[in-house]
Enzyme design. Structure first.
Site, mmCIF file in Angstrom:
data_model
loop_
_atom_site.group_PDB
_atom_site.id
_atom_site.type_symbol
_atom_site.label_atom_id
_atom_site.label_comp_id
_atom_site.label_asym_id
_atom_site.label_seq_id
_atom_site.Cartn_x
_atom_site.Cartn_y
_atom_site.Cartn_z
ATOM 1 N N GLU A 174 0.885 -1.171 0.000
ATOM 2 C CA GLU A 174 0.000 0.000 0.000
ATOM 3 C C GLU A 174 0.913 1.209 0.000
ATOM 4 O O GLU A 174 1.646 1.443 0.966
ATOM 5 C CB GLU A 174 -0.893 -0.003 1.238
ATOM 6 C CG GLU A 174 -1.857 1.170 1.279
ATOM 7 C CD GLU A 174 -2.439 1.384 2.655
ATOM 8 O OE1 GLU A 174 -2.463 2.562 3.088
ATOM 9 O OE2 GLU A 174 -2.841 0.409 3.310
ATOM 10 N N CYS B 151 -3.504 7.480 5.308
ATOM 11 C CA CYS B 151 -3.410 7.129 3.889
ATOM 12 C C CYS B 151 -4.714 7.422 3.151
ATOM 13 O O CYS B 151 -4.732 7.459 1.924
ATOM 14 C CB CYS B 151 -3.027 5.664 3.723
ATOM 15 S SG CYS B 151 -4.108 4.519 4.603
#
Length: 480
Positions: free
Chosen positions: A226, A263
């Site tokens: 990620e 994020c």
């Protein structure tokens, strides 16, 4: 502290020895091991939270909540293991009358083997030593070796000690969970022949380097990274007119949450030009406060990232919040859709910290041209009103994200069976999720058995076990 090559080899030898035990463990035992780890972390919260706060400065309230999320993930995966559908059990009975004749085939998913997990800086519990990658890998039946993040080394060591001890006390083998430290050890870990998959949460540059190492091995392995996300938001003209002030308040809260170090922070927000939304947000931001960023590297990168955006001739500063010396202050920037469409490599680069970029659009054609330049993201948000024709806008957003929101803001990721936390590159290196029940699928591989005697089949594929587990037989879903 850096793990030496000799120490790394010893750690991985233990993981290799533990792997067959995990792979052959019963679902009941594996679920019990996961719950034991969760119980141990909950019991140690009073010890761990002060360490985490000292190293990350995230605050006790946030960190205690994160411990709860971490142990909740472990317990979720215990229930996933017990429920059994993650195995994807599938049976096709033999049919001699078929053309050509069909043999019996039975298929299931099995663990890939020892997994490497790279901790994140911004979630020292939930995406770290005992976080979602570790929980899902253990649930799959794979031992885990974690590369500690340099931003919270003491917490990483103590968490690893607690979880490893809890697993062994519950009956799991030695080598079920281990920790390594140092960049060189991390590089060597992902290249080591014992490791069969890796999970990573972090920067695009760091993740890409590890991804290249993982896929460049003589025996390439899956690398589930990620990496980066701007999380586009679209506010339609009707939404801005109907609830513009409410949406401005939501954005101000969301992009400053955790000092902008999520994020899922809404980094790029498309707004109708001259709608009043920009003024509403500008009135709110001066009252917002920033704070310290997680690491020295993030602290130095944030002003550089803002300067990179402000250096574009189309960008102007809309409003700023406050912060103490050495901390990051919230800031709102603005540009236009034509500039984004022309220079996405400048204007759509993720900037980690409390900044968001407003993109003014004058027409749907302007909006759609800019949206086509948006890179893959973890989330996309559409704020519209009933009756609006948003089909093309929605199509563009869902082509670029793994989770599409129609209310609220993307910061905050529910840990559930249906969650998707992953999206097209550069958000992630795969199409899988790193949060939620199906995160387990990353660390499993399919095996089919043809015309196998019952006693040689894996236990879950035997007729007696199939009677108690969800499976598909001759194309028909069978529930126990």
């Amino acid at each position: 502290m850096t793990t030496t090559p000799e120490q790394l080899d010893a750690i991985l030898a233990e993981a290799a020895a533990a792997a067959p035990v995990w792979a052959s463990s019963s679902r009941a035992d594996r679920a019990a091991w996961l719950r034991a780890a969760a119980d141990a972390l909950d019991a140690a919260a009073d010890e761990l939270v002060p360490i985490a706060d000292r190293e990350t400065r995230l605050g006790e309230t946030r960190l205690r909540g994160e411990v709860g999320r971490t142990t909740g993930q472990l317990r979720l995966f215990a229930s996933v293991v017990e429920e059994g559908s993650y195995l994807e059990l599938t049976v096709d009975d033999a049919d001699a009358a078929a053309t050509p004749p069909r043999p019996e085939l039975r298929r299931l998913l099995v663990p890939v083997g020892p997994v490497a997990v790279f901790s994140a800086s911004n979630f020292p519990f939930a995406f770290s030593v005992a976080g979602g990658d570790t929980a899902s890998a253990l649930a799959s039946g794979a031992p885990v070796v974690v590369k500690a993040h340099s931003g919270h080394p003491e917490l990483s060591r103590r968490t690893a000690e607690i979880v490893a001890s809890a697993l062994e006390a519950a009956g799991a083998p030695s080598g079920s969970l281990a920790l390594v430290e140092g960049r060189e050890a991390g590089n060597a870990l992902v290249q080591h022949p014992v490791i069969q998959a890796a999970g990573f949460t972090g920067s695009l540059s760091g993740g890409r380097a590890l991804f290249d190492l993982a896929t460049g091995r003589p025996d390439p392995i899956p690398f589930y990274g990620e990496l980066g996300s701007v999380n586009p938001v679209v506010v339609t003209a009707a939404a801005a007119a109907t609830r513009g002030e409410e949406l401005a308040q939501g954005l101000a809260t969301s992009f400053t949450m955790g000092v902008g170090q999520f994020c899922t922070k809404p980094g790029v927000v498309f707004i109708p030009a001259d709608s009043g939304f920009e003024a509403s947000l500008a009135a709110l931001v001066p009252a917002t406060t920033g704070g310290p960023l997680l690491t020295d590297r993030i602290t130095s990168a944030f002003p550089d990232g803002v300067a990179h955006l402000v250096g574009d001739p189309s960008v102007e500063v809309v409003a700023s919040g406050t912060a103490h010396e050495g901390e990051a202050a919230p800031i709102v920037l603005a540009t236009d859709a034509a500039a984004v469409a022309a220079r996405p490599e400048v204007l759509l680069e993720e900037c980690f910290g409390p900044v968001t970029l407003l993109v003014r659009y004058a027409s749907e054609a302007d909006l759609h041209a800019a949206l086509r330049a948006v890179p893959g993201s973890l989330t996309a948000t559409l704020h519209s009103e009933p009756g609006e024709d948003v089909a093309e806008t929605l199509g563009l957003l869902q082509s670029r994200a793994g989770r599409v929101l129609f209310a609220g803001w993307p910061t905050g990721v529910a840990v559930t069976w249906s969650q998707q936390h992953g999206g097209p590159w550069p958000a992630t290196t795969s199409l899988h999720t790193s949060v939620g029940a199906t995160a387990i699928r990353r660390f499993l591989r399919p095996v089919a058995y043809q015309s196998a005697p019952q006693e040689l089949l894996p236990e879950a594929l035997r007729d007696e076990a199939l009677a108690t587990l969800p499976h598909r037989r001759n194309g028909v879903l069978v529930l126990p």
